[in-house]
Design an enzyme around this catalytic site. Structure first.
Site, PDB file in Angstrom:
ATOM      1  N   CYS A 113      46.577 169.706  83.205  1.00 14.61           N
ATOM      2  CA  CYS A 113      46.785 170.539  84.401  1.00 14.61           C
ATOM      3  C   CYS A 113      47.536 171.837  84.090  1.00 14.61           C
ATOM      4  O   CYS A 113      47.526 172.768  84.892  1.00 14.61           O
ATOM      5  CB  CYS A 113      47.524 169.748  85.465  1.00 14.61           C
ATOM      6  SG  CYS A 113      46.712 168.193  85.818  1.00 14.61           S
ATOM      7  N   HIS A 252      50.477 174.066  90.384  1.00 12.68           N
ATOM      8  CA  HIS A 252      49.390 173.115  90.160  1.00 12.68           C
ATOM      9  C   HIS A 252      49.268 172.234  91.403  1.00 12.68           C
ATOM     10  O   HIS A 252      50.264 171.821  91.989  1.00 12.68           O
ATOM     11  CB  HIS A 252      49.670 172.261  88.928  1.00 12.68           C
ATOM     12  CG  HIS A 252      48.665 171.166  88.791  1.00 12.68           C
ATOM     13  ND1 HIS A 252      47.311 171.417  88.744  1.00 12.68           N
ATOM     14  CD2 HIS A 252      48.796 169.817  88.742  1.00 12.68           C
ATOM     15  CE1 HIS A 252      46.660 170.276  88.662  1.00 12.68           C
ATOM     16  NE2 HIS A 252      47.538 169.290  88.658  1.00 12.68           N
ATOM     17  N   ASN A 282      42.932 167.734  93.263  1.00 14.32           N
ATOM     18  CA  ASN A 282      43.504 168.107  91.965  1.00 14.32           C
ATOM     19  C   ASN A 282      42.349 168.370  90.990  1.00 14.32           C
ATOM     20  O   ASN A 282      41.595 167.454  90.668  1.00 14.32           O
ATOM     21  CB  ASN A 282      44.398 166.952  91.484  1.00 14.32           C
ATOM     22  CG  ASN A 282      44.984 167.175  90.105  1.00 14.32           C
ATOM     23  OD1 ASN A 282      44.645 168.129  89.415  1.00 14.32           O
ATOM     24  ND2 ASN A 282      45.864 166.279  89.699  1.00 14.32           N
TER      25      ASN A 282
HETATM   26  N1  ACO Z   1      44.490 154.267  99.825  1.00 17.96           N
HETATM   27  C1  ACO Z   1      45.309 153.346 100.363  1.00 17.96           C
HETATM   28  N2  ACO Z   1      46.334 152.785  99.697  1.00 17.96           N
HETATM   29  C2  ACO Z   1      46.532 153.192  98.427  1.00 17.96           C
HETATM   30  C3  ACO Z   1      45.707 154.131  97.803  1.00 17.96           C
HETATM   31  C4  ACO Z   1      44.650 154.669  98.550  1.00 17.96           C
HETATM   32  N3  ACO Z   1      43.808 155.589  98.046  1.00 17.96           N
HETATM   33  N4  ACO Z   1      46.154 154.337  96.552  1.00 17.96           N
HETATM   34  C5  ACO Z   1      47.224 153.540  96.379  1.00 17.96           C
HETATM   35  N5  ACO Z   1      47.446 152.833  97.516  1.00 17.96           N
HETATM   36  C6  ACO Z   1      48.503 151.858  97.771  1.00 17.96           C
HETATM   37  C7  ACO Z   1      49.068 151.265  96.516  1.00 17.96           C
HETATM   38  O1  ACO Z   1      48.234 150.187  96.078  1.00 17.96           O
HETATM   39  C8  ACO Z   1      50.422 150.802  96.976  1.00 17.96           C
HETATM   40  O2  ACO Z   1      50.263 149.583  97.672  1.00 17.96           O
HETATM   41  P1  ACO Z   1      51.327 148.389  97.477  1.00 17.96           P
HETATM   42  O3  ACO Z   1      52.638 148.965  97.947  1.00 17.96           O
HETATM   43  O4  ACO Z   1      50.784 147.320  98.347  1.00 17.96           O
HETATM   44  O5  ACO Z   1      51.316 148.093  96.019  1.00 17.96           O
HETATM   45  C9  ACO Z   1      50.829 151.842  98.006  1.00 17.96           C
HETATM   46  O6  ACO Z   1      49.613 152.535  98.385  1.00 17.96           O
HETATM   47  C10 ACO Z   1      51.830 152.886  97.501  1.00 17.96           C
HETATM   48  O7  ACO Z   1      51.456 153.295  96.221  1.00 17.96           O
HETATM   49  P2  ACO Z   1      52.310 154.372  95.470  1.00 17.96           P
HETATM   50  O8  ACO Z   1      51.778 154.549  94.089  1.00 17.96           O
HETATM   51  O9  ACO Z   1      53.782 154.068  95.603  1.00 17.96           O
HETATM   52  O10 ACO Z   1      51.989 155.700  96.343  1.00 17.96           O
HETATM   53  P3  ACO Z   1      52.657 157.111  96.225  1.00 17.96           P
HETATM   54  O11 ACO Z   1      53.340 157.433  97.493  1.00 17.96           O
HETATM   55  O12 ACO Z   1      53.437 157.294  94.958  1.00 17.96           O
HETATM   56  O13 ACO Z   1      51.378 158.056  96.130  1.00 17.96           O
HETATM   57  C11 ACO Z   1      50.139 159.254  94.425  1.00 17.96           C
HETATM   58  C12 ACO Z   1      50.466 157.886  95.066  1.00 17.96           C
HETATM   59  C13 ACO Z   1      49.438 160.085  95.461  1.00 17.96           C
HETATM   60  C14 ACO Z   1      49.245 159.023  93.226  1.00 17.96           C
HETATM   61  C15 ACO Z   1      51.453 159.953  93.981  1.00 17.96           C
HETATM   62  O14 ACO Z   1      52.252 159.046  93.288  1.00 17.96           O
HETATM   63  C16 ACO Z   1      51.230 161.178  93.090  1.00 17.96           C
HETATM   64  O15 ACO Z   1      50.730 162.198  93.532  1.00 17.96           O
HETATM   65  N6  ACO Z   1      51.684 161.097  91.840  1.00 17.96           N
HETATM   66  C17 ACO Z   1      51.709 162.242  90.890  1.00 17.96           C
HETATM   67  C18 ACO Z   1      50.351 162.665  90.414  1.00 17.96           C
HETATM   68  C19 ACO Z   1      50.526 163.767  89.389  1.00 17.96           C
HETATM   69  O16 ACO Z   1      51.423 164.587  89.438  1.00 17.96           O
HETATM   70  N7  ACO Z   1      49.697 163.773  88.397  1.00 17.96           N
HETATM   71  C20 ACO Z   1      49.880 164.773  87.328  1.00 17.96           C
HETATM   72  C21 ACO Z   1      48.799 165.711  87.229  1.00 17.96           C
HETATM   73  S1  ACO Z   1      47.222 164.932  87.116  1.00 17.96           S
HETATM   74  C22 ACO Z   1      46.537 165.363  85.588  1.00 17.96           C
HETATM   75  O17 ACO Z   1      47.185 165.783  84.696  1.00 17.96           O
HETATM   76  C23 ACO Z   1      45.059 165.107  85.419  1.00 17.96           C
END
Ligand code: ACO
Length: 325
Positions: A113, A252, A282
Site C-alpha cells: 500500500c 492510504h 482498499n
Molecule cells: N462481516 C461481518 N462480520 C465480520 C466481517 C464481515 N465482513 N469480518 C469480520 N467480522 C467479524 C469477525 O469475525 C469478528 O467476529 P467475532 O467477534 O465473533 O470473532 C468481528 O467481526 C470483529 O472482528 P475484528 O477483526 O475485531 O473487526 P475490526 O473492528 O478490527 O475490523 C478490519 C476489521 C476492518 C479488517 C480492521 O481491523 C482493519 O481495517 N484493519 C487494518 C487493515 C489494514 O490497515 N491493512 C493494511 C493495508 S492492506 C495491504 O497492505 C494490502
C-alpha cells in the site's frame, strides 16, 4: 538538488462495481457491518482477463495526455504493484510496450500500500540526480485476483484500480520531502503465503487458499494508526513545516476509521482529509495515487497547496511525502 514535480495525473477504475449489498449474498456479512467498520460502500473490480497492465495502461494514457507528454519521450517507468500480470517480466516492461515508450528503463516496485509513495520517491532520486529527465509512476492493482471471495474478513475490503503520474524537473513546487520505512519483523500479519519460492504453487497450496491475502486485521489496525501518525510527523519535521501548513492529507485508503484516528492524533480537521474509500475500497498501491488524481480533478488541490501523502501496508512498510502542488 533539482526540484521534481507533477506534470500530469490520471486514473482508471474498472467499469464493474461490487456493492456491499451484492457481498451480502456472497458471504455472511452486512452493508451495516462493512460501512461502520470500514467506510466502504462499493468497490470496482477488473473484468475477467483484465490484468494490472491493462488498468495501468489506461491510467498512464490519461496522465500522459494530462501532461501533454509523448510516451516516446519517457525515460523511466515504475509500476508499483503486488498483483502484476505475472511474476516475470515486470508489469512495467509490459506497459512500456503497450504505451510505445522504447527509451524507458522499466521495473516494478513491491511496497504494497506504500508502493506509490515509494515509487515517486525513487523516481525523484533519478530525476534530481540527472540520470533521467522524467518518469511515469503508476500504482496498479487487481487485488480481486488475490482475494479469497469466501473469507468475509478480507473480501469486503479490497478493490481494483490504477493511478499514474508523470514526474519531471519543475521550477515551482514539487516534492519537498519523503520518508520511507519498514518493519520486516511483522510479515506474518499481512501476506500472501503461497505462490512464491518459499511455498511454490501446488495443488495443495491452491486447495488451502494460500494464494490469497491473509490478514490479522485487528492487530494491524493499531499499528496502522500509530505508524501513519509517526510517518506524517516525521516527514513534516523533515520538511520544516507544521500541520497548520498542510492544506490536504491524502492517506492510504485501508479503513476510514484508521484515517480519522490518524487525523485526530495529528490535529488535522476532517475537511482536510481526502477519502475515496467509500467508492473504491482498499486498492493497495493504487489507493493513494487515485485519491490524489481525484482530489486534483475535484479542485481540492490547487497550485501552491501543501499536500501530505501518508501510506502504510504489508511489509510492514510505510511512506509519507510532502508535495507543494
Ligand atoms: N462481516 C461481518 N462480520 C465480520 C466481517 C464481515 N465482513 N469480518 C469480520 N467480522 C467479524 C469477525 O469475525 C469478528 O467476529 P467475532 O467477534 O465473533 O470473532 C468481528 O467481526 C470483529 O472482528 P475484528 O477483526 O475485531 O473487526 P475490526 O473492528 O478490527 O475490523 C478490519 C476489521 C476492518 C479488517 C480492521 O481491523 C482493519 O481495517 N484493519 C487494518 C487493515 C489494514 O490497515 N491493512 C493494511 C493495508 S492492506 C495491504 O497492505 C494490502
Amino acid at each position: 538538488m533539482k526540484k521534481v514535480g507533477f506534470l500530469g495525473v490520471g486514473e482508471y477504475l474498472p467499469e464493474k462495481i461490487l456493492t456491499n449489498q451484492q457481498l451480502e449474498k456472497m458471504v455472511d456479512t452486512s452493508d451495516e457491518w462493512i460501512t461502520t467498520r470500514t467506510g466502504i460502500k462499493e468497490r470496482h473490480l477488473a473484468a475477467s482477463g483484465e490484468a494490472a497492465s491493462d488498468l495501468a495502461f489506461k491510467a498512464a494514457q490519461k496522465a500522459l495526455a494530462n501532461a501533454n507528454f509523448k510516451p516516446a519521450d519517457l525515460e523511466l517507468i515504475i509500476v508499483a504493484t503486488i498483483t502484476g500480470d505475472m511474476p516475470t517480466p515486470s508489469t512495467a516492461a509490459i506497459l512500456q510496450n503497450m504505451l510505445g515508450a522504447p527509451k524507458a528503463a522499466c521495473f516494478d516496485l513491491s511496497a504494497a500500500c506504500a508502493g506509490f509513495v515509494y515509487g515517486i520517491s525513487v523516481a525523484q532520486q533519478f530525476i534530481a540526480s540527472g540520470t533521467y529527465k522524467n518518469a511515469l509512476v503508476v500504482g496498479a492493482e487487481v487485488l480481486s485476483s488475490i482475494t479469497d471471495w469466501q473469507d468475509r474478513n478480507t473480501c469486503v475490503l479490497f478493490g481494483d484500480g490504477a493511478g499514474a503520474v508523470v514526474l519531471a524537473e519543475v521550477k515551482h513546487g514539487g516534492i519537498i520531502s519523503t520518508y520511507l520505512g519498514c518493519d520486516g519483523s511483522k510479515v506474518d500479519i499481512l501476506n500472501v503465503p503461497g505462490g512464491g519460492s518459499r511455498n511454490p504453487a501446488t495443488h495443495t497450496t491452491v486447495d488451502a487458499h494460500q494464494h490469497f491475502l491473509k490478514m490479522s486485521g485487528n492487530e494491524l489496525f493499531k499499528i496502522a494508526v500509530n505508524t501513519m501518525t509517526m510517518a506524517a510527523q516525521t516527514v513534516l519535521k523533515q520538511a520544516g513545516l507544521t500541520f497548520a501548513d498542510v492544506d490536504l492529507i491524502i492517506p492510504h485508503q485501508a479503513n476510514s476509521r484508521i484515517i480519522m484516528a490518524v487525523a485526530k492524533k495529528l490535529g488535522i480537521p476532517e475537511e482536510k482529509v481526502y477519502l475515496n474509500i467509500e467508492r473504491c475500497g482498499n486498492m493497495s498501491s493504487a489507493s493513494t495515487v487515485t485519491a490524489l488524481v481525484e482530489a486534483v480533478a475535484e479542485g481540492k488541490v490547487k497550485r501552491g497547496d501543501i499536500i501530505l501523502l501518508d501510506a502504510f501496508g504489508a511489509g510492514l512498510v510505510w511512506g509519507a511525502c510532502i508535495i507543494k502542488w
